[in-house]
Motif scaffolding. Structure first.
Motif, PDB file in Angstrom:
ATOM      1  N   ALA A  37     -20.709   4.990  52.381  1.00 48.69           N
ATOM      2  CA  ALA A  37     -20.088   5.264  54.665  1.00 48.69           C
ATOM      3  C   ALA A  37     -20.404   3.937  54.912  1.00 48.69           C
ATOM      4  O   ALA A  37     -19.857   3.296  55.965  1.00 48.69           O
ATOM      5  N   VAL A  38     -21.403   3.299  54.647  1.00 46.88           N
ATOM      6  CA  VAL A  38     -21.892   1.903  54.224  1.00 46.88           C
ATOM      7  C   VAL A  38     -20.574   0.686  54.566  1.00 46.88           C
ATOM      8  O   VAL A  38     -19.821  -0.087  54.947  1.00 46.88           O
ATOM      9  N   ALA A  39     -19.465   1.590  53.444  1.00 45.50           N
ATOM     10  CA  ALA A  39     -18.377   0.531  52.923  1.00 45.50           C
ATOM     11  C   ALA A  39     -17.336   1.006  54.235  1.00 45.50           C
ATOM     12  O   ALA A  39     -16.788  -0.528  54.621  1.00 45.50           O
ATOM     13  N   VAL A  40     -17.453   1.607  54.910  1.00 43.09           N
ATOM     14  CA  VAL A  40     -16.433   2.055  56.123  1.00 43.09           C
ATOM     15  C   VAL A  40     -17.224   1.578  57.560  1.00 43.09           C
ATOM     16  O   VAL A  40     -16.538   0.626  58.412  1.00 43.09           O
ATOM     17  N   LEU A  41     -18.216   1.345  57.692  1.00 43.81           N
ATOM     18  CA  LEU A  41     -18.699   1.250  58.864  1.00 43.81           C
ATOM     19  C   LEU A  41     -18.477  -0.384  58.952  1.00 43.81           C
ATOM     20  O   LEU A  41     -18.947  -1.224  60.063  1.00 43.81           O
ATOM     21  N   GLY A  42     -19.122  -1.360  58.083  1.00 45.25           N
ATOM     22  CA  GLY A  42     -19.081  -2.293  57.803  1.00 45.25           C
ATOM     23  C   GLY A  42     -20.487  -3.173  58.498  1.00 45.25           C
ATOM     24  O   GLY A  42     -21.347  -2.789  58.852  1.00 45.25           O
ATOM     25  N   ASP A  93     -36.095   0.346  60.548  1.00 45.13           N
ATOM     26  CA  ASP A  93     -37.827  -0.228  61.197  1.00 45.13           C
ATOM     27  C   ASP A  93     -37.875  -1.570  59.579  1.00 45.13           C
ATOM     28  O   ASP A  93     -38.675  -1.980  59.920  1.00 45.13           O
ATOM     29  N   ILE A  94     -37.294  -1.046  58.704  1.00 46.04           N
ATOM     30  CA  ILE A  94     -37.020  -1.620  57.311  1.00 46.04           C
ATOM     31  C   ILE A  94     -36.112  -2.773  57.526  1.00 46.04           C
ATOM     32  O   ILE A  94     -36.901  -3.857  56.961  1.00 46.04           O
ATOM     33  N   GLY A  95     -34.980  -3.083  57.719  1.00 46.11           N
ATOM     34  CA  GLY A  95     -34.742  -3.895  58.444  1.00 46.11           C
ATOM     35  C   GLY A  95     -35.704  -4.399  59.285  1.00 46.11           C
ATOM     36  O   GLY A  95     -35.585  -5.979  59.201  1.00 46.11           O
ATOM     37  N   ARG A  96     -36.027  -4.555  59.972  1.00 43.26           N
ATOM     38  CA  ARG A  96     -36.571  -5.663  61.267  1.00 43.26           C
ATOM     39  C   ARG A  96     -37.654  -5.975  60.381  1.00 43.26           C
ATOM     40  O   ARG A  96     -38.307  -7.264  60.667  1.00 43.26           O
ATOM     41  N   ASP A  97     -38.581  -5.788  59.451  1.00 43.40           N
ATOM     42  CA  ASP A  97     -39.707  -5.985  58.121  1.00 43.40           C
ATOM     43  C   ASP A  97     -38.912  -7.307  57.209  1.00 43.40           C
ATOM     44  O   ASP A  97     -39.890  -7.380  57.321  1.00 43.40           O
ATOM     45  N   TYR A  98     -37.731  -6.893  57.035  1.00 48.37           N
ATOM     46  CA  TYR A  98     -37.296  -7.987  56.355  1.00 48.37           C
ATOM     47  C   TYR A  98     -35.863  -8.271  56.579  1.00 48.37           C
ATOM     48  O   TYR A  98     -34.740  -7.725  56.365  1.00 48.37           O
ATOM     49  N   PRO A  99     -36.038  -9.422  57.414  1.00 50.05           N
ATOM     50  CA  PRO A  99     -35.054  -9.346  58.652  1.00 50.05           C
ATOM     51  C   PRO A  99     -33.400 -10.414  57.800  1.00 50.05           C
ATOM     52  O   PRO A  99     -34.374 -11.243  56.735  1.00 50.05           O
ATOM     53  N   GLY A 100     -32.343 -10.499  57.845  1.00 52.80           N
ATOM     54  CA  GLY A 100     -31.376 -11.397  57.262  1.00 52.80           C
ATOM     55  C   GLY A 100     -31.363 -10.351  56.639  1.00 52.80           C
ATOM     56  O   GLY A 100     -30.098 -10.286  55.487  1.00 52.80           O
ATOM     57  N   GLU A 101     -31.419  -9.106  56.325  1.00 54.38           N
ATOM     58  CA  GLU A 101     -30.970  -7.877  55.208  1.00 54.38           C
ATOM     59  C   GLU A 101     -30.088  -7.605  55.844  1.00 54.38           C
ATOM     60  O   GLU A 101     -29.707  -6.805  56.977  1.00 54.38           O
ATOM     61  N   SER A 102     -28.739  -7.372  54.916  1.00 58.16           N
ATOM     62  CA  SER A 102     -27.763  -6.019  56.125  1.00 58.16           C
ATOM     63  C   SER A 102     -27.883  -5.051  55.274  1.00 58.16           C
ATOM     64  O   SER A 102     -28.492  -4.512  54.629  1.00 58.16           O
ATOM     65  N   LYS A 112     -19.890  -3.713  49.004  1.00 59.95           N
ATOM     66  CA  LYS A 112     -20.124  -4.752  49.134  1.00 59.95           C
ATOM     67  C   LYS A 112     -18.791  -5.338  49.633  1.00 59.95           C
ATOM     68  O   LYS A 112     -18.613  -6.458  49.502  1.00 59.95           O
ATOM     69  N   ILE A 113     -18.291  -4.757  49.635  1.00 59.32           N
ATOM     70  CA  ILE A 113     -16.529  -4.482  49.663  1.00 59.32           C
ATOM     71  C   ILE A 113     -16.236  -5.429  51.161  1.00 59.32           C
ATOM     72  O   ILE A 113     -15.277  -6.016  51.147  1.00 59.32           O
ATOM     73  N   ASN A 114     -17.092  -4.538  51.641  1.00 62.71           N
ATOM     74  CA  ASN A 114     -16.853  -6.193  52.943  1.00 62.71           C
ATOM     75  C   ASN A 114     -17.163  -6.927  52.708  1.00 62.71           C
ATOM     76  O   ASN A 114     -17.124  -8.202  53.396  1.00 62.71           O
ATOM     77  N   ASP A 115     -18.538  -7.592  51.790  1.00 58.25           N
ATOM     78  CA  ASP A 115     -18.977  -8.641  51.705  1.00 58.25           C
ATOM     79  C   ASP A 115     -18.303  -9.881  50.420  1.00 58.25           C
ATOM     80  O   ASP A 115     -18.303 -10.890  50.464  1.00 58.25           O
ATOM     81  N   TRP A 116     -17.857  -9.274  49.636  1.00 60.87           N
ATOM     82  CA  TRP A 116     -16.908  -9.972  48.715  1.00 60.87           C
ATOM     83  C   TRP A 116     -15.626  -9.881  48.537  1.00 60.87           C
ATOM     84  O   TRP A 116     -14.854  -9.409  48.878  1.00 60.87           O
ATOM     85  N   LEU A 173     -20.693   0.848  40.646  1.00 62.09           N
ATOM     86  CA  LEU A 173     -19.242   1.696  41.572  1.00 62.09           C
ATOM     87  C   LEU A 173     -19.902   1.454  42.669  1.00 62.09           C
ATOM     88  O   LEU A 173     -19.003   1.058  43.837  1.00 62.09           O
ATOM     89  N   ALA A 174     -21.907   2.063  43.173  1.00 66.10           N
ATOM     90  CA  ALA A 174     -22.082   1.996  44.272  1.00 66.10           C
ATOM     91  C   ALA A 174     -22.043   0.758  45.120  1.00 66.10           C
ATOM     92  O   ALA A 174     -21.174   0.604  45.693  1.00 66.10           O
ATOM     93  N   LEU A 175     -22.024  -0.249  44.275  1.00 68.94           N
ATOM     94  CA  LEU A 175     -22.430  -1.736  43.906  1.00 68.94           C
ATOM     95  C   LEU A 175     -21.038  -1.985  44.718  1.00 68.94           C
ATOM     96  O   LEU A 175     -20.861  -3.306  45.883  1.00 68.94           O
TER      97      LEU A 175
END
Length: 477
Positions: free
Chosen positions: A413-418, A36-45, A219-223, A213-215
């Motif tokens: 989890a975010v890094a592996v899911l992509g 729901d947060i993502g739908r309110d802020y479209p374009g955010e990964s 961002k491992i799939n984006d950078w 470290l979290a960043l």
């Protein structure tokens, strides 16, 4: 002028338990609102959305000890009231956030307030009750935090049905009532000049290190690989600077001498690895239900709830196991193994068609039983081999390790899911993520075997660096 509070222990206990509940709830309630947060802020990964969780948890972890020690020195009641007011104001700001990054910024402010609530509420609780009644009061205070973990996803699901902004708005009236009751019924306490000023610079350095470290992970799939490597390297350098500073400072955030105690070091390793897997598994499960099975927020929240409801039941089982003289390290390892088994059941069962009762629920229940066995055992045993004068500081460090593990779990989890496309791609990504998370849980089981306390040799003593703040009730019961 002295504190004019009317001391009514039961009301004080209720107010202080609410403070603990609010701080804990916001660690868990946001997971089901991601879509729901993502739908309110479209374009955010997903990587960017993860900072709604990580921003809160990083700051919460890094400031637990410093803010508690400041309150010990100057005024625990003032620290509680300021924490509540900041938490309420930041919650209202979160509810009105015009963009994702404003939301993240307000979540950071929320975390500063929350980090003040935990140590001050417990310190005040101990001053309200006489020694013979403290254990029972602390158990109730502790149960409020456990209830927050169990209620968070379900409550979040119900509130998100109206709007995700309500998961923050609901804090406002509760917090205001808590402030008014605290002003009247909670007496002040402090240690005064005997409590040393904490290493606030060290806390800032630790925050930067964890955040970098979290960043790098999310961002491992984006950078490009080079940029990720640089960010992670800087994170390691700042962590080294933090450790060097801690070895020289009079009141460091983490005392290196504590980690020389084998059981304490093993407990911190176990809880960090455990929480990597726990936080990652919770997020992956929520995303699977919403992204693959197209569950609504309330369906997701209710789907998550049976796992946490197993925790208090199996915490009692763990207590019986320890009472039967099964070593705490073995008990914790069994809990971690159950969690890993729960993940394995889900990985081998889940398919594209929603089948909650047969495909997800069994693994969720087994995993919840494992959490009930492992987590309370770690929290209640971690400081067993520490001298009594370092008991409170050790408790604070364990709670910090717990939150840092949660940050790493979400990021991993975010890094592996992509960003998977289509069911086959999504299924493969989710399975990979669960397998990685399950591996962390298995490693946690091996780390836990070193937790079993042994009799401290005569004369053994961790060097004293001054008074500490108690930040976890489990060490007092």
């Amino acid at each position: 002028m002295g504190d004019q509070s009317q001391v009514r222990p039961r009301i004080a206990l209720a107010v202080l338990s609410v403070a603990s509940f609010m701080a804990g709830l916001d660690l868990f309630i946001v997971n089901v609102a991601f879509n729901d947060i993502g739908r309110d802020y479209p374009g955010e990964s997903l990587a960017d959305l993860s900072w709604v969780l990580n921003g809160y948890t990083i700051v919460f972890a890094a400031l637990l000890v410093p803010l508690g020690r400041l309150a010990d020195r100057y005024s625990r009641k003032t620290g509680l009231l300021l924490g509540l007011l900041l938490f309420v104001a930041a919650s209202q700001a979160c509810a009105l956030a015009p963009s994702l990054w404003w939301l993240v910024a307000f979540r950071v402010l929320q975390a500063i307030g929350a980090a003040a609530l935990i140590p001050t509420s417990l310190g005040l609780l101990l001053s309200v009750f006489p020694p013979q009644r403290r254990a029972a009061a602390v158990r109730i205070w502790s149960a409020s935090s456990a209830l927050a973990a169990a209620a968070g996803p379900a409550a979040g699901g119900v509130l998100v049905e109206a709007s995700w902004r309500w998961i923050f708005e609901v804090n406002v009236p509760i917090g205001i009532v808590a402030v008014l009751l605290a002003l009247r019924y909670v007496p002040d306490s402090r240690d005064g000049a005997s409590a040393r000023v904490p290493d606030l610079t060290g806390a800032v350095i630790l925050t930067i290190s964890i955040a970098l470290l979290a960043l790098g992970l999310v961002k491992i799939n984006d950078w490009p690989g080079e940029r990720t490597a640089i960010v992670v390297a800087v994170s390691m350098l700042t962590l080294g600077a933090f450790w060097l500073r801690s070895s020289r400072h009079a009141t460091p955030v983490i005392e290196p001498s504590l980690l020389a105690v084998r059981t304490f070091a093993s407990s911190n390793a176990a809880i960090l690895l455990f929480c990597v897997a726990f936080a990652g598994n919770l997020l992956i499960g929520v995303l699977w239900m919403q992204e693959v099975w197209n569950y609504s927020a309330i369906q997701t929240g209710l789907g998550v709830a049976p796992g946490p409801l197993m925790v208090p039941i199996f915490a009692l089982v763990a207590g019986r196991m320890i009472g039967a003289r099964i070593p705490v390290g073995v008990v914790t390892a069994i809990g971690c193994a159950l969690c890993a088994a729960g993940i394995g059941i889900m990985v081998t069962s889940l398919g594209p068609t929603p089948a909650y009762a047969s495909d997800l629920l069994p693994g969720w229940l087994v995993g919840g039983a494992g959490v009930g066995v492992a987590l309370p055992t770690i929290l209640s045993s971690a400081a067993a081999d520490l001298p009594s004068h370092r008991f409170a500081t050790g408790s604070a460090v364990v709670n910090m390790s717990r939150q840092i593990g949660s940050v790493m779990g979400v990021s991993l989890a975010v890094a592996v899911l992509g960003t998977p496309y289509g069911y086959l791609d999504a299924h493969e990504s989710f399975v990979d993520a669960w397998l990685v998370i399950g591996a962390f849980m298995i490693v946690a089981a091996f780390a836990a075997l070193g937790m079993t306390p042994r009799r401290v040799a005569p004369g053994h003593r961790v060097p004293d660096r001054g008074p500490a703040v108690v930040t976890s009730p489990t060490k007092l019961t």
